[in-house]
Motif scaffolding. Structure first.
Motif, mmCIF file in Angstrom:
data_model
loop_
_atom_site.group_PDB
_atom_site.id
_atom_site.type_symbol
_atom_site.label_atom_id
_atom_site.label_comp_id
_atom_site.label_asym_id
_atom_site.label_seq_id
_atom_site.Cartn_x
_atom_site.Cartn_y
_atom_site.Cartn_z
ATOM 1 N N PHE A 131 0.845 -1.199 0.000
ATOM 2 C CA PHE A 131 0.000 0.000 0.000
ATOM 3 C C PHE A 131 0.879 1.247 0.000
ATOM 4 O O PHE A 131 0.608 2.216 -0.700
ATOM 5 C CB PHE A 131 -0.906 0.023 1.236
ATOM 6 C CG PHE A 131 -2.117 -0.862 1.140
ATOM 7 C CD1 PHE A 131 -2.335 -1.685 0.052
ATOM 8 C CD2 PHE A 131 -3.052 -0.863 2.156
ATOM 9 C CE1 PHE A 131 -3.448 -2.504 -0.030
ATOM 10 C CE2 PHE A 131 -4.194 -1.667 2.080
ATOM 11 C CZ PHE A 131 -4.381 -2.493 0.983
ATOM 12 N N ASP A 132 1.949 1.204 0.795
ATOM 13 C CA ASP A 132 2.861 2.348 0.861
ATOM 14 C C ASP A 132 3.532 2.599 -0.488
ATOM 15 O O ASP A 132 3.819 3.751 -0.837
ATOM 16 C CB ASP A 132 3.919 2.119 1.939
ATOM 17 C CG ASP A 132 3.317 2.124 3.343
ATOM 18 O OD1 ASP A 132 2.286 2.779 3.540
ATOM 19 O OD2 ASP A 132 3.884 1.449 4.229
ATOM 20 N N GLN A 133 3.780 1.536 -1.244
ATOM 21 C CA GLN A 133 4.390 1.704 -2.562
ATOM 22 C C GLN A 133 3.432 2.376 -3.544
ATOM 23 O O GLN A 133 3.859 3.065 -4.459
ATOM 24 C CB GLN A 133 4.823 0.353 -3.116
ATOM 25 C CG GLN A 133 5.948 -0.320 -2.345
ATOM 26 C CD GLN A 133 6.289 -1.688 -2.910
ATOM 27 O OE1 GLN A 133 6.379 -1.875 -4.113
ATOM 28 N NE2 GLN A 133 6.466 -2.649 -2.027
ATOM 29 N N PHE A 134 2.140 2.189 -3.349
ATOM 30 C CA PHE A 134 1.152 2.832 -4.216
ATOM 31 C C PHE A 134 0.985 4.312 -3.886
ATOM 32 O O PHE A 134 0.556 5.096 -4.734
ATOM 33 C CB PHE A 134 -0.227 2.159 -4.064
ATOM 34 C CG PHE A 134 -0.268 0.716 -4.483
ATOM 35 C CD1 PHE A 134 0.534 0.232 -5.509
ATOM 36 C CD2 PHE A 134 -1.127 -0.172 -3.842
ATOM 37 C CE1 PHE A 134 0.493 -1.098 -5.890
ATOM 38 C CE2 PHE A 134 -1.196 -1.499 -4.223
ATOM 39 C CZ PHE A 134 -0.381 -1.964 -5.253
ATOM 40 N N ALA A 135 1.297 4.684 -2.642
ATOM 41 C CA ALA A 135 1.013 6.040 -2.168
ATOM 42 C C ALA A 135 1.730 7.079 -3.010
ATOM 43 O O ALA A 135 2.896 6.917 -3.382
ATOM 44 C CB ALA A 135 1.400 6.164 -0.701
ATOM 45 N N GLN A 176 -12.363 2.416 -11.809
ATOM 46 C CA GLN A 176 -11.414 1.507 -11.188
ATOM 47 C C GLN A 176 -10.013 2.044 -11.475
ATOM 48 O O GLN A 176 -9.790 2.729 -12.477
ATOM 49 C CB GLN A 176 -11.571 0.097 -11.770
ATOM 50 C CG GLN A 176 -12.938 -0.512 -11.498
ATOM 51 C CD GLN A 176 -13.229 -1.722 -12.351
ATOM 52 O OE1 GLN A 176 -12.436 -2.103 -13.212
ATOM 53 N NE2 GLN A 176 -14.382 -2.345 -12.137
ATOM 54 N N ILE A 177 -9.072 1.737 -10.599
ATOM 55 C CA ILE A 177 -7.711 2.248 -10.744
ATOM 56 C C ILE A 177 -6.707 1.103 -10.639
ATOM 57 O O ILE A 177 -6.835 0.227 -9.783
ATOM 58 C CB ILE A 177 -7.417 3.340 -9.692
ATOM 59 C CG1 ILE A 177 -6.026 3.934 -9.900
ATOM 60 C CG2 ILE A 177 -7.582 2.815 -8.273
ATOM 61 C CD1 ILE A 177 -5.768 5.187 -9.060
ATOM 62 N N GLU A 178 -5.735 1.118 -11.540
ATOM 63 C CA GLU A 178 -4.661 0.115 -11.536
ATOM 64 C C GLU A 178 -3.325 0.835 -11.434
ATOM 65 O O GLU A 178 -3.057 1.772 -12.191
ATOM 66 C CB GLU A 178 -4.699 -0.712 -12.818
ATOM 67 C CG GLU A 178 -3.615 -1.775 -12.880
ATOM 68 C CD GLU A 178 -3.616 -2.538 -14.191
ATOM 69 O OE1 GLU A 178 -3.153 -3.687 -14.203
ATOM 70 O OE2 GLU A 178 -4.077 -1.982 -15.211
ATOM 71 N N PHE A 179 -2.504 0.399 -10.499
ATOM 72 C CA PHE A 179 -1.183 0.985 -10.332
ATOM 73 C C PHE A 179 -0.198 0.208 -11.203
ATOM 74 O O PHE A 179 -0.109 -1.022 -11.108
ATOM 75 C CB PHE A 179 -0.775 0.966 -8.860
ATOM 76 C CG PHE A 179 -1.710 1.763 -7.988
ATOM 77 C CD1 PHE A 179 -1.626 3.141 -7.930
ATOM 78 C CD2 PHE A 179 -2.702 1.127 -7.247
ATOM 79 C CE1 PHE A 179 -2.499 3.883 -7.137
ATOM 80 C CE2 PHE A 179 -3.585 1.850 -6.455
ATOM 81 C CZ PHE A 179 -3.484 3.237 -6.403
ATOM 82 N N LYS A 184 11.846 0.180 -13.824
ATOM 83 C CA LYS A 184 12.664 0.183 -12.612
ATOM 84 C C LYS A 184 11.949 -0.484 -11.435
ATOM 85 O O LYS A 184 12.481 -0.535 -10.334
ATOM 86 C CB LYS A 184 13.032 1.619 -12.241
ATOM 87 C CG LYS A 184 13.884 2.321 -13.290
ATOM 88 C CD LYS A 184 14.202 3.747 -12.863
ATOM 89 C CE LYS A 184 15.038 4.456 -13.909
ATOM 90 N NZ LYS A 184 15.335 5.871 -13.528
ATOM 91 N N GLY A 185 10.731 -0.960 -11.686
ATOM 92 C CA GLY A 185 9.986 -1.621 -10.631
ATOM 93 C C GLY A 185 9.242 -0.674 -9.715
ATOM 94 O O GLY A 185 8.770 -1.085 -8.654
#
Length: 205
Positions: A131-135, A176-179, A184-185
């Motif tokens: 979740f933090d990586q999506f922020a 809907q949302i896709e991250f 680079k990942g």
């Protein structure tokens, strides 16, 4: 019109008769569990000294298979747990319509609907560090974690994202949302799927 019949292991007797006949006539798709397997009607017979037994006195005979479902049950075309049969049938309906859709926008509208039926499924939860990586800020959208929830702030409104699968979430009732990861990942952009079939991308700031 396509017809889908939902079954469970508790589906029995007349309900099996209907399901089996429709399936063998290729008039319906059976979705769910193998049924109970009761094809032969019984009636009580006295065997003396106050005992009564129920004994089959007839049998069903399907004109296509020349047999019935006694002891074996009706075998679903698509076998899933009964509790998931409705969602699976809805998915199959949308996928069938998607296969004949004429435009990319129409196909995307159906992908949106397919994703939507799985929102309440038992898909598990993502780890909080993901979740933090999506922020971050994606165009006008601010994505952030609050406790064990992933939230979105937009124009002063706050909504909680509902997990669909992988990196795909419900943003609100219409989107809907896709991250999306880059080479680079890192999650460098968000792809937005709108209910009307439109798709937008917002770069992470």
């Amino acid at each position: 019109m396509p017809l889908y019949i939902l079954t469970s292991k508790k589906t029995f007797s007349a309900a099996e008769d209907f399901s089996y006949a429709m399936q063998q006539a290729k008039r319906a798709t059976i979705v769910g569990e193998v049924t109970g397997g009761g094809a032969h009607p019984t009636m009580p017979f006295s065997v003396g000294q106050g005992f009564v037994v129920h004994i089959p006195f007839a049998r069903s005979l399907n004109p296509i298979t020349n047999t019935d479902w006694e002891g074996t049950g009706v075998q679903p075309n698509v076998e899933v747990e009964a509790s998931k049969a409705l969602i699976k049938a809805q998915e199959l309906i949308f996928r069938e319509r998607q296969a004949t859709a004429k435009t990319d926008k129409d196909k995307q509208k159906l992908t949106y609907l397919i994703n939507a039926v799985h929102v309440n499924g038992n898909l598990g939860t993502l780890p909080l560090d993901q979740f933090d990586q999506f922020a971050g800020t994606y165009g006008p959208l601010v994505i952030y974690r609050e406790g064990n929830k992933l939230l979105c702030s937009f124009s002063g409104n706050k909504t909680e994202l509902a997990h669909i699968a992988n990196n795909l979430f419900v943003l609100d009732g219409n989107a809907q949302i896709e991250f999306v990861k880059d080479s680079k990942g890192l999650y460098s952009k968000a792809r937005l799927f709108v209910q009307n079939g439109e798709v937008f991308e917002e770069l992470r700031k």
